[in-house]
Scaffold this motif. Structure first.
Motif, short mmCIF file in Angstrom:
data_model
loop_
_atom_site.label_atom_id
_atom_site.label_comp_id
_atom_site.label_asym_id
_atom_site.label_seq_id
_atom_site.Cartn_x
_atom_site.Cartn_y
_atom_site.Cartn_z
N ALA A 176 -0.32 -16.03 3.32
CA ALA A 176 -1.51 -15.55 4.03
C ALA A 176 -1.87 -14.13 3.59
CB ALA A 176 -1.27 -15.59 5.54
N PHE A 177 -0.86 -13.28 3.46
CA PHE A 177 -1.10 -11.91 3.00
C PHE A 177 -1.66 -11.89 1.58
CE2 PHE A 177 1.49 -8.88 5.80
CZ PHE A 177 0.33 -8.25 6.23
N GLY A 178 -1.27 -12.87 0.78
CA GLY A 178 -1.74 -12.91 -0.59
C GLY A 178 -3.24 -13.04 -0.71
N PHE A 179 -3.90 -13.54 0.33
CA PHE A 179 -5.35 -13.69 0.30
C PHE A 179 -6.09 -12.40 0.69
CE2 PHE A 179 -4.09 -18.15 0.73
CZ PHE A 179 -4.95 -18.75 -0.17
N LEU A 180 -5.35 -11.41 1.17
CA LEU A 180 -6.00 -10.23 1.77
C LEU A 180 -6.99 -9.58 0.81
CD1 LEU A 180 -4.18 -7.51 3.84
CD2 LEU A 180 -5.80 -6.85 2.09
N VAL A 181 -6.51 -9.18 -0.36
CA VAL A 181 -7.38 -8.46 -1.30
C VAL A 181 -8.47 -9.37 -1.88
CG1 VAL A 181 -7.44 -7.15 -3.45
CG2 VAL A 181 -5.60 -6.75 -1.81
N PRO A 182 -8.16 -10.61 -2.32
CA PRO A 182 -9.24 -11.47 -2.81
C PRO A 182 -10.33 -11.73 -1.77
CG PRO A 182 -7.13 -12.34 -3.51
CD PRO A 182 -6.83 -11.22 -2.55
N VAL A 191 -7.33 -10.32 -9.61
CA VAL A 191 -6.94 -9.46 -10.72
C VAL A 191 -6.37 -8.14 -10.18
CG1 VAL A 191 -7.78 -8.15 -12.70
CG2 VAL A 191 -8.57 -10.48 -12.33
N SER A 192 -6.97 -7.62 -9.11
CA SER A 192 -6.48 -6.37 -8.52
C SER A 192 -5.04 -6.51 -8.06
CB SER A 192 -7.37 -5.98 -7.32
OG SER A 192 -8.68 -5.69 -7.75
N VAL A 193 -4.73 -7.66 -7.45
CA VAL A 193 -3.35 -7.92 -7.02
C VAL A 193 -2.44 -8.02 -8.24
CG1 VAL A 193 -1.84 -9.55 -5.85
CG2 VAL A 193 -4.09 -9.05 -4.91
N LEU A 194 -2.91 -8.70 -9.27
CA LEU A 194 -2.10 -8.94 -10.46
C LEU A 194 -1.73 -7.64 -11.18
CD1 LEU A 194 -0.86 -11.16 -12.25
CD2 LEU A 194 -3.01 -11.20 -13.53
N VAL A 195 -2.67 -6.69 -11.25
CA VAL A 195 -2.42 -5.44 -11.98
C VAL A 195 -1.86 -4.35 -11.08
CG1 VAL A 195 -4.24 -5.99 -13.63
CG2 VAL A 195 -4.78 -4.54 -11.66
N GLY A 196 -1.68 -4.66 -9.77
CA GLY A 196 -1.11 -3.68 -8.86
C GLY A 196 -2.11 -2.70 -8.30
N ALA A 197 -3.41 -3.02 -8.40
CA ALA A 197 -4.44 -2.10 -7.90
C ALA A 197 -4.65 -2.22 -6.39
CB ALA A 197 -5.77 -2.34 -8.61
N PHE A 245 -5.57 -2.89 -2.46
CA PHE A 245 -6.83 -2.96 -1.73
C PHE A 245 -7.88 -2.01 -2.31
CE2 PHE A 245 -5.31 0.82 0.40
CZ PHE A 245 -6.45 1.48 0.83
N LEU A 246 -7.46 -0.90 -2.94
CA LEU A 246 -8.44 -0.04 -3.59
C LEU A 246 -9.13 -0.78 -4.73
CD1 LEU A 246 -6.66 3.45 -3.79
CD2 LEU A 246 -8.51 2.75 -2.27
N GLY A 247 -8.35 -1.53 -5.49
CA GLY A 247 -8.94 -2.36 -6.53
C GLY A 247 -9.85 -3.43 -5.95
N LEU A 277 -3.27 5.16 -8.86
CA LEU A 277 -3.72 5.81 -7.63
C LEU A 277 -3.07 5.18 -6.41
CD1 LEU A 277 -5.59 7.92 -6.35
CD2 LEU A 277 -7.42 6.21 -6.35
N MET A 278 -2.96 3.85 -6.40
CA MET A 278 -2.30 3.16 -5.29
C MET A 278 -0.83 3.54 -5.21
SD MET A 278 -3.95 1.21 -3.18
CE MET A 278 -2.61 0.18 -2.60
N ASP A 279 -0.17 3.63 -6.36
CA ASP A 279 1.24 4.04 -6.37
C ASP A 279 1.38 5.46 -5.82
OD1 ASP A 279 1.98 1.62 -7.44
OD2 ASP A 279 2.00 2.34 -9.51
N GLY A 280 0.45 6.32 -6.21
CA GLY A 280 0.49 7.69 -5.71
C GLY A 280 0.28 7.77 -4.22
N LEU A 281 -0.65 6.94 -3.70
CA LEU A 281 -0.91 6.91 -2.26
C LEU A 281 0.31 6.43 -1.50
CD1 LEU A 281 -2.85 7.15 0.16
CD2 LEU A 281 -3.63 4.82 -0.35
N SER A 282 0.97 5.37 -2.01
CA SER A 282 2.17 4.85 -1.35
C SER A 282 3.29 5.88 -1.39
CB SER A 282 2.62 3.56 -2.04
OG SER A 282 1.65 2.54 -1.89
N SER A 283 3.45 6.55 -2.52
CA SER A 283 4.50 7.57 -2.62
C SER A 283 4.23 8.73 -1.67
CB SER A 283 4.57 8.09 -4.07
OG SER A 283 4.93 7.05 -4.95
N TRP A 284 2.95 9.10 -1.57
CA TRP A 284 2.59 10.20 -0.66
C TRP A 284 2.90 9.82 0.79
CZ3 TRP A 284 -1.58 10.12 2.96
CH2 TRP A 284 -1.78 11.34 3.63
N LEU A 285 2.53 8.60 1.18
CA LEU A 285 2.79 8.16 2.54
C LEU A 285 4.28 8.11 2.83
CD1 LEU A 285 0.20 5.29 3.14
CD2 LEU A 285 0.33 7.45 4.35
#
Length: 510
Positions: A207-213, A238-244, A246-248, A304-312
């Motif tokens: 179910a979570f896998g559908f979030l970004v698409p 594609v955003s999920v696949l490349v690790g982008a 929800f921002l992607g 950018l997503m990795d940076g946001l997660s690291s910051w949090l």
């Protein structure tokens, strides 16, 4: 007069039903009959055709396209946003009465008759609105369709972790994620807590896998209608696949929508028009979105997503508390409005981050946001009890309903109070909600479920700290709003009290 109304809001949870109740009460107070059809997240119960036939006019209090609008063809109508009906129901009723009296009927609708033919997902974007408003409406369309997937996935995963801790002990949260999927499919045991934990975890993960698409797809849909769905969903995947993440998904939603809209407006020969929506538009738009994401912007957004997660995850101590204060203030500022939704969306999308530990900051953010969102309705309900004379009879009745709304994490339960007395209620709400958000962070409470209020209390880490934070925030807000209202009483309240005293004297004399 006899009026019918349809209410709907982007999420279909709170404003839809609050607008319905407000219109019914305002109509009754003005001497009119109002029958309302709510088109919310739980579906809708269509109005009886005889009720529609007998109606003098129609009220559309909707932020989404009204389903089966043809049913009301030929009747005078007013079309307002759902918040207008919540904040100014008497004004909406008056406008509907004026429309009926003017005798100008709605134009006959075209398309399929009610209940027949294909109907697509609903959205409502005002093409005449400003750019900022339209961007918000596009974004909220995506968020509204995304939330049910997050709710289902988050709660299932949270339940799986509960069962895993019972089955494996303290290592359960880690163990449940390590069980191979093949083991679940080939040797599921109905009496095994471990197997049930794995089943819930895997289902929630899907179910979570559908979030970004879904987010990306329905942003694109809001922009370009059906042509935007395919490239939007492809872009989100594609955003999920490349690790982008929800921002992607946000970027691909807007990119796919505008590309599909551009291609759909091409002037092509008649022989090609038939294949445009099923072949040309999805083919070209999906190719463009895939090219842009894989080759140009996918990696930077992933970074950018990795940076946001690291910051949090790097936040701690006072910085974490300040984040909770900020998010809490945002939740209390407009009570379900754009700023509130920004804070909520930030928290919800954080739940989908992969590789989170049990005490990840993203789970603390979700706990702080939900607790802060519960404060305003609960505080106003308490205020109507401790200082009843500061509120009108209608507000006292709203206070009774606000207990349940607040406990269920429906911030909109405080809107009737904010509509009647904006600055005092909003100032108090921001203060109380900010306090709660900061305290939740300080206590380290966590939450994997994106909604539910007290009904998901078993899924909350450090539930006592969570409840204590809400209680403190409610007390703070109640004290502030009571103090502000006591300093300058509401003239409507004084008028009602004078009328009550007069009526009592007349009764005694009789």
């Amino acid at each position: 007069m006899k009026l019918v109304a349809v209410t709907s809001c982007p999420t279909g949870i709170a404003h839809t039903y609050m607008a319905a109740e407000a219109l019914e009460q305002a109509g009754r107070a003005a001497g009119h009959e109002v029958a309302v059809e709510t088109q919310g997240a739980a579906g809708s119960m269509p109005l009886d055709p005889r009720v529609i036939a007998d109606a003098d006019g129609v009220i559309y209090a909707a932020d989404l396209e009204v389903k089966d609008k043809d049913r009301f063809a030929g009747k005078p109508f007013v079309d307002v946003g759902v918040k207008k009906a919540v904040h100014d129901a008497p004004g909406v009723i008056a406008a509907a009465v004026a429309a009926v009296e003017s005798g100008v009927p709605a134009p006959a609708a075209t398309g399929h008759a009610a209940g027949t033919g294909p109907t697509g997902p609903t959205t409502k974007v005002d093409s005449n609105a400003g750019v900022g408003t339209r961007v918000r409406q596009w974004l909220m369309t995506g968020v509204s369709y995304m939330i049910p997937f997050v709710a289902a996935g988050g709660i299932l995963i949270a339940l799986s972790f509960m069962l895993a801790q019972l089955a494996w002990g303290d290592e359960g949260v880690v163990r449940v994620t390590e069980v191979p999927l093949d083991d679940l499919m080939t040797s599921f045991n109905v009496v095994s807590l471990q197997d049930w934990a794995v089943l819930l975890f895997q289902t929630g993960g899907v179910a979570f896998g559908f979030l970004v698409p879904v987010l990306s797809g329905f942003i694109a849909y809001a922009i370009a209608d059906r042509p935007g769905l395919v490239p939007g969903f492809v872009g989100g995947s594609v955003s999920v696949l490349v690790g982008a993440g929800f921002l992607g998904g946000l970027v691909t939603g807007f990119l796919a929508g505008f590309v599909a809209l551009w291609i759909a407006r091409w002037k092509v020969p008649k022989g090609v028009r038939g294949v445009m929506p099923v072949v040309v538009i999805p083919l070209l738009s999906s190719f463009v979105v895939g090219l842009v994401m894989f080759v140009i912007i996918g990696r930077p957004i992933a970074s950018l997503m990795d940076g946001l997660s690291s910051w949090l995850n790097g936040l701690s101590g006072s910085n974490l508390v300040l984040l909770g204060v900020l998010l809490g203030a945002m939740m209390g500022f407009d009570l379900g409005g754009p700023i509130n939704k920004v804070a909520y969306t930030f928290a919800v999308t954080g739940l989908a981050t992969e590789g989170l530990t049990a005490d990840a900051t993203q789970y603390k953010v979700m706990a702080a946001v939900m607790a802060a969102g519960m404060v305003a309705p609960l505080a106003m309900a308490l205020a109507t009890v401790v200082r009843k004379k500061l509120f009108t009879h209608a507000e006292q009745e709203n206070g009774k309903a606000a207990w349940l709304l607040g406990a269920s994490f429906i911030s909109e339960g405080a809107i009737p109070f904010a509509a009647a007395d904006p600055w005092r209620v909003i100032v108090s709400s921001v203060a109380g909600s900010a306090v709660t958000g900061g305290i939740v962070m300080a206590f380290g409470s966590t939450l994997r479920a994106p909604h539910g209020g007290i009904w998901v209390l078993p899924l909350i880490g450090n539930p006592l700290g969570f409840i204590l934070a809400i209680v403190i925030g409610v007390v703070v807000m109640t004290a502030i709003v009571v103090a502000l209202k006591s300093a300058k009483p509401n003239p409507l309240v004084e008028a009602e009290q004078a009328a009550d005293e007069q009526a009592a004297l007349v009764g005694q004399t009789a």
